[in-house]
Design a protein around this motif. Sequence first.
Motif, PDB file in Angstrom:
ATOM      1  N   VAL A 113       3.155  42.795  58.432  1.00  0.00           N
ATOM      2  CA  VAL A 113       2.538  44.112  58.309  1.00  0.00           C
ATOM      3  C   VAL A 113       1.700  44.187  56.998  1.00  0.00           C
ATOM      4  O   VAL A 113       2.435  44.059  56.077  1.00  0.00           O
ATOM      5  CB  VAL A 113       3.450  45.484  58.473  1.00  0.00           C
ATOM      6  N   GLY A 114       0.214  44.293  57.146  1.00  0.00           N
ATOM      7  CA  GLY A 114      -0.394  44.689  55.660  1.00  0.00           C
ATOM      8  C   GLY A 114      -0.541  46.026  55.525  1.00  0.00           C
ATOM      9  O   GLY A 114      -0.581  46.904  56.373  1.00  0.00           O
ATOM     10  N   LEU A 115      -0.170  46.182  54.198  1.00  0.00           N
ATOM     11  CA  LEU A 115      -0.405  47.679  53.646  1.00  0.00           C
ATOM     12  C   LEU A 115      -1.807  47.593  52.642  1.00  0.00           C
ATOM     13  O   LEU A 115      -1.826  46.842  51.773  1.00  0.00           O
ATOM     14  CB  LEU A 115       0.572  48.165  52.682  1.00  0.00           C
ATOM     15  N   ILE A 116      -2.405  48.506  52.895  1.00  0.00           N
ATOM     16  CA  ILE A 116      -3.678  48.728  52.121  1.00  0.00           C
ATOM     17  C   ILE A 116      -3.881  50.101  51.552  1.00  0.00           C
ATOM     18  O   ILE A 116      -3.527  51.153  52.146  1.00  0.00           O
ATOM     19  CB  ILE A 116      -4.854  48.440  52.985  1.00  0.00           C
ATOM     20  N   SER A 117      -4.288  50.034  50.131  1.00  0.00           N
ATOM     21  CA  SER A 117      -4.787  51.254  49.388  1.00  0.00           C
ATOM     22  C   SER A 117      -5.900  51.098  48.676  1.00  0.00           C
ATOM     23  O   SER A 117      -6.165  50.044  48.182  1.00  0.00           O
ATOM     24  CB  SER A 117      -3.256  51.880  48.630  1.00  0.00           C
ATOM     25  N   PHE A 118      -6.337  52.078  48.153  1.00  0.00           N
ATOM     26  CA  PHE A 118      -7.686  52.219  47.565  1.00  0.00           C
ATOM     27  C   PHE A 118      -7.501  52.906  46.142  1.00  0.00           C
ATOM     28  O   PHE A 118      -6.952  54.031  46.071  1.00  0.00           O
ATOM     29  CB  PHE A 118      -8.729  52.772  48.171  1.00  0.00           C
ATOM     30  N   ARG A 119      -7.833  52.302  45.134  1.00  0.00           N
ATOM     31  CA  ARG A 119      -7.819  52.921  43.955  1.00  0.00           C
ATOM     32  C   ARG A 119      -9.328  52.949  43.121  1.00  0.00           C
ATOM     33  O   ARG A 119      -9.786  51.721  43.144  1.00  0.00           O
ATOM     34  CB  ARG A 119      -6.641  52.314  43.014  1.00  0.00           C
ATOM     35  N   PRO A 120      -9.612  54.090  42.271  1.00  0.00           N
ATOM     36  CA  PRO A 120     -10.842  53.902  41.452  1.00  0.00           C
ATOM     37  C   PRO A 120     -10.761  52.862  40.541  1.00  0.00           C
ATOM     38  O   PRO A 120      -9.549  52.530  39.881  1.00  0.00           O
ATOM     39  CB  PRO A 120     -10.947  55.318  40.780  1.00  0.00           C
ATOM     40  N   VAL A 121     -11.885  52.125  40.430  1.00  0.00           N
ATOM     41  CA  VAL A 121     -12.021  50.695  39.387  1.00  0.00           C
ATOM     42  C   VAL A 121     -11.685  51.582  38.053  1.00  0.00           C
ATOM     43  O   VAL A 121     -12.063  52.524  37.691  1.00  0.00           O
ATOM     44  CB  VAL A 121     -13.317  50.254  39.528  1.00  0.00           C
ATOM     45  N   ALA A 122     -10.663  50.835  37.310  1.00  0.00           N
ATOM     46  CA  ALA A 122     -10.477  51.253  35.866  1.00  0.00           C
ATOM     47  C   ALA A 122     -11.584  50.837  35.094  1.00  0.00           C
ATOM     48  O   ALA A 122     -12.227  49.857  35.146  1.00  0.00           O
ATOM     49  CB  ALA A 122      -9.249  50.346  35.552  1.00  0.00           C
ATOM     50  N   SER A 123     -11.929  52.068  34.117  1.00  0.00           N
ATOM     51  CA  SER A 123     -13.195  51.538  33.418  1.00  0.00           C
ATOM     52  C   SER A 123     -12.566  50.983  32.167  1.00  0.00           C
ATOM     53  O   SER A 123     -11.638  50.776  31.615  1.00  0.00           O
ATOM     54  CB  SER A 123     -13.579  53.008  32.874  1.00  0.00           C
TER      55      SER A 123
END
Length: 123
Positions: free
Chosen positions: A113-123
């Motif tokens: 099972v693949g788990l996916i999340s999104f995070r804002p790109v670090a500046s």
Amino acid sequence: MRLVQVAQHADDLDRAAGFYSSLLGADATAVFDPPGLLFFDLDGVRLLLDRNAPTALLYLHVDDVAAALERIGDRAEVVSAPHVIFTHEDDTLGPAGHDEWQAFVEDSEGNTVGLISFRPVAS
């Protein structure tokens, strides 16, 4: 047209219920045994765990991949640790300006099972 249901193989419905309840943070919506069917609601799409279904590679969106791994603890073997696979420059496949994190686990029934999340790109 929209996706209504996906099926995943499960030998042991109780064990699968424990794993997916921990991962999803929700109880099953229905169990029919016999014949060996367990359902979860994935935001309007039914996840069917079925003794007779073939294995499938599911990718599930979670708020935070690392937190999801903590929730499931030793119920799953981590196949691939959390890592960034892509930075979304536009909204074609995910939110623009976000890194896409993925991890892969082996569920209680031997499925990947693949788990996916999104995070804002670090500046």
